[in-house]
Write a protein that holds these residues in place. Sequence first.
Motif, short mmCIF file in Angstrom:
data_model
loop_
_atom_site.label_atom_id
_atom_site.label_comp_id
_atom_site.label_asym_id
_atom_site.label_seq_id
_atom_site.Cartn_x
_atom_site.Cartn_y
_atom_site.Cartn_z
N LYS A 10 0.84 -1.21 0.00
CA LYS A 10 0.00 0.00 0.00
C LYS A 10 0.87 1.26 0.00
CE LYS A 10 -3.70 0.44 -0.52
NZ LYS A 10 -4.21 0.89 -1.84
N ARG A 11 1.97 1.22 0.77
CA ARG A 11 2.89 2.38 0.80
C ARG A 11 3.38 2.71 -0.61
NH1 ARG A 11 8.48 0.60 2.78
NH2 ARG A 11 8.37 -0.18 0.63
N ASP A 12 3.60 1.68 -1.42
CA ASP A 12 4.12 1.89 -2.77
C ASP A 12 3.02 2.09 -3.81
OD1 ASP A 12 6.58 1.59 -1.60
OD2 ASP A 12 6.81 -0.53 -2.13
N GLY A 13 1.79 2.23 -3.35
CA GLY A 13 0.69 2.57 -4.26
C GLY A 13 0.02 1.36 -4.89
N GLU A 15 -2.45 -2.13 -5.28
CA GLU A 15 -3.86 -2.44 -4.95
C GLU A 15 -3.90 -3.77 -4.22
OE1 GLU A 15 -6.51 -2.47 -8.32
OE2 GLU A 15 -8.22 -3.09 -7.10
N ALA A 44 -0.62 4.73 5.28
CA ALA A 44 -0.36 4.45 3.86
C ALA A 44 -1.65 4.67 3.05
CB ALA A 44 0.15 3.02 3.69
N ARG A 48 -2.15 7.06 -0.06
CA ARG A 48 -2.29 6.36 -1.34
C ARG A 48 -3.73 6.11 -1.76
NH1 ARG A 48 2.03 6.42 -4.70
NH2 ARG A 48 3.92 5.77 -3.65
#
Length: 434
Positions: A10-13, A15, A44, A48
Motif C-alpha cells: 500500500k505504501r508503494d501505491g 492495490e 499508507a 495512497r
Amino acid sequence: MRMVDIIAKKRDGGELTTEEIQFLVTGYTDGTIPDYQMSAWAMAVFFRGMTPRETGDLTMAMAGSGEQLDLSSLSGIKVDKHSTGGVGDKTTLVVAPLVAAAGIPVAKMSGRGLGYSGGTIDKLESFAGFAVERSREQFLQQVRDIGVSVIGQSGNLTPADKKLYALRDVTATVEAVPLIASSIMSKKIAAGADAILLDVKVGKGAFMKSIEEAEVLAKAMVDIGTQVGRKTVAVISDMNQPLGFAVGNALEVKEAIDTLAGKGPRDLTELALAIGSRMLVLGGLVEDEQSGRAKLEEIMASGKAVEKLAQMVEAQGGDKSDVYETSRLPKAAIIHELVASEDGYVAQIDAEAVGHASVVLGAGRLTKEMAIDLAVGMVLHKKRGDQVKAGDILMTIHANKEELLASALQELEGAIVLSTKPPVDQPLIYKIIG
Ligand code: URA
C-alpha cells in the motif's frame, strides 16, 4: 501472508487483493496484528487511497468482523438511514415513524451524541421509561407488530471498525475518505440494511466543511453500496446553521413531534420529506420521489405519523401521553432570552458554536461516560435570512444551572451575525448522489 508486505504494497501505491484485506481485518480484530502495524497501514491508505474494489472489500470484511443482524424475517426491503451528524439534527425522530406509517419496516440502530453533535438514542430517552436496549427478538417482534423500533447499537457490531476508528483517532488518520466511507457503510450493512439513505452534512457544524469534500465522501459511500449490492442514495445537506429551531434532547423531541404533525420548521420538514420520500422509492413502495412526498404529507396531516411515534414510545416502555402532551417532557428551570441589539437580517448562525454551547449547558457529552441533562438546550427564534428589529428575541436558552448558562453565553458570543442587507440564499440540499 505477512502484514509487513501488505503495508509495503500500500505504501508503494499497490492495490490490495480481497484476501489481503480480509487477512488484515481478521488479524487486527483478533489481536494478531498489532496497533503499530495497523497504524502504518492506515497512514499508507491516507496517502495512497484505495480503489472502489478495495474499499468495498474493506467494508464487507469489517461488516463481517462481529455480530450481524439478520432482518430477513421482516418482510419488505429494509431501508436504513444514516446522518454524518450535525447540530439540531433530529431527522431520524421524524423520518423513522413517518416512513413506518407509510409501510416501510424500520428496524434501526442509532447512536448517542458525542461532542457537539447530538444522537438519536439520547433524544429518545427524553421519554421517561423509554428502553433503548432490547433483545434481538424483542426488537424484531416490535417491527413485525408496529413497523418500527429504534434502539442503541449492539455492542458487538463491527468490532474491527470500533478498534480501527479508535486507532485512527489518535494517529491522525480519521480524515481518509475510504476509511470514513467503509467505517460508516460497514455498520449499516452489519445492521442488516438492504438499501441505505445517507444524509451527508456539510458546513460549519459538520464533519465535512466544504461541498467538494462532502461530495467525495458521498460518492465513495454510494460506490461501496453499488459494489456490494445495496442500493444507496446520498443527500448532501446544509449544516452551517442548526437544523430546525431546537437544539437539545427534549427540546428536539418536541420539535420532531410538531414536524410529524405537519407543524414543524420549514427546513426540518423539507429535509424529512426529501429523505423519507427517497426511502419509500428505495423500499419499492412508490415509483418516484413526488409520489413519496405526497404520501408522506398526507400521513403527516392525518395524524398517523404522530400516532406511529406514540406506538413506538409505548412499545419501548414509555408513556404515549408524552407524545400528545409535550409539556410532560423534561423541562429546564431557567429560561434566558438572547435579544437583538440592532435592526438587520440574520446573516449567520454558527452551528458549531451553538452545538458547543449546548454541550456546555449539559445537553451533550465530551467523553462517552458523561451523563447528560435532557432538558437543557436552546430554541432559535430566527433563522438565516430572517429580518429582525432591535429587541427581538433571537434565541431562548434553557438551562438548569446559572454558572453553565453564563459559560454557554460566552460560547454563543458572536454566533449570530446580523447584517444590514439580506444574505444570499443558501440551499438546504446541495446535491443528491445515486
Ligand atoms: N463516522 C464513522 O462512523 N466513521 C468514521 O470514520 C467517521 C465518522
